[in-house]
Design an enzyme around this catalytic site. Structure first.
Site, PDB file in Angstrom:
ATOM      1  N   HIS A  20       0.835  -1.198   0.000  1.00 35.15           N
ATOM      2  CA  HIS A  20       0.000   0.000   0.000  1.00 35.15           C
ATOM      3  C   HIS A  20       0.874   1.253   0.000  1.00 35.15           C
ATOM      4  O   HIS A  20       1.795   1.365   0.792  1.00 35.15           O
ATOM      5  CB  HIS A  20      -0.922  -0.020   1.218  1.00 35.15           C
ATOM      6  CG  HIS A  20      -1.897   1.100   1.245  1.00 35.15           C
ATOM      7  ND1 HIS A  20      -2.263   1.714   2.405  1.00 35.15           N
ATOM      8  CD2 HIS A  20      -2.590   1.728   0.255  1.00 35.15           C
ATOM      9  CE1 HIS A  20      -3.137   2.667   2.141  1.00 35.15           C
ATOM     10  NE2 HIS A  20      -3.353   2.693   0.839  1.00 35.15           N
ATOM     11  N   TYR A 118       5.498  14.888 -21.969  1.00 32.14           N
ATOM     12  CA  TYR A 118       4.882  14.780 -20.642  1.00 32.14           C
ATOM     13  C   TYR A 118       4.005  13.547 -20.476  1.00 32.14           C
ATOM     14  O   TYR A 118       3.088  13.537 -19.659  1.00 32.14           O
ATOM     15  CB  TYR A 118       4.104  16.059 -20.296  1.00 32.14           C
ATOM     16  CG  TYR A 118       4.966  17.285 -20.393  1.00 32.14           C
ATOM     17  CD1 TYR A 118       5.936  17.543 -19.434  1.00 32.14           C
ATOM     18  CD2 TYR A 118       4.849  18.159 -21.469  1.00 32.14           C
ATOM     19  CE1 TYR A 118       6.759  18.661 -19.534  1.00 32.14           C
ATOM     20  CE2 TYR A 118       5.663  19.276 -21.575  1.00 32.14           C
ATOM     21  CZ  TYR A 118       6.621  19.518 -20.601  1.00 32.14           C
ATOM     22  OH  TYR A 118       7.433  20.618 -20.702  1.00 32.14           O
ATOM     23  N   ALA A 119       4.288  12.491 -21.211  1.00 35.08           N
ATOM     24  CA  ALA A 119       3.529  11.243 -21.083  1.00 35.08           C
ATOM     25  C   ALA A 119       4.154  10.392 -19.982  1.00 35.08           C
ATOM     26  O   ALA A 119       4.783   9.363 -20.229  1.00 35.08           O
ATOM     27  CB  ALA A 119       3.500  10.500 -22.415  1.00 35.08           C
TER      28      ALA A 119
END
Length: 129
Positions: A20, A118-119
């Site tokens: 988590h 910006y991918a």
């Protein structure tokens, strides 16, 4: 032989090992990979595999609590931004420079062949219970 799931053994193990709030990154082919961060390089050619191809496959196998995008994506890669904001995942944005600093702390970076600006996305793992 593996019957279902992600066939790439590095990605399969990475997702299996996440706890988590652990974070991974899916990146375009131009993002610098920080020293010490595991790189899973899928890039074959410009655009292959695409960011979205990899994102959707990873998303189908990962419980995602939130994602972090570069704020520049909204104007410099609007089509990708619009697709990602429609996902049913909470997201935050930070500058591309901060995102690169943030990438120093992810468990691994999956490098795609994406050649649009910006991918890149950081995915924080959720818990299943």
């Amino acid at each position: 032989m593996y019957k279902t799931g992600i066939l790439n053994s590095d990605i399969s193990k990475l997702l299996s090992d996440l706890g988590h709030t652990d974070e991974i990154m899916i990146a375009d082919c131009g993002l610098p990979i920080p020293n010490g961060v595991k790189k899973i390089d899928l890039a074959l050619d410009f655009g292959k595999p695409s960011f979205l191809d990899v994102f959707h496959i990873v998303k189908s196998h990962m419980a995602i609590e939130k994602m972090t995008l570069a704020s520049e994506m909204k104007t410099e890669n609007e089509s990708l931004y619009n697709v990602l904001k429609e996902e049913e995942i909470k997201f935050t944005t930070e500058s591309h420079e901060l995102l690169k600093q943030h990438s120093k702390h992810v468990k691994a970076i999956i490098r795609t062949g994406e050649a649009k600006p910006y991918a890149n996305v950081i995915l924080a793992s959720d818990v299943l219970f």
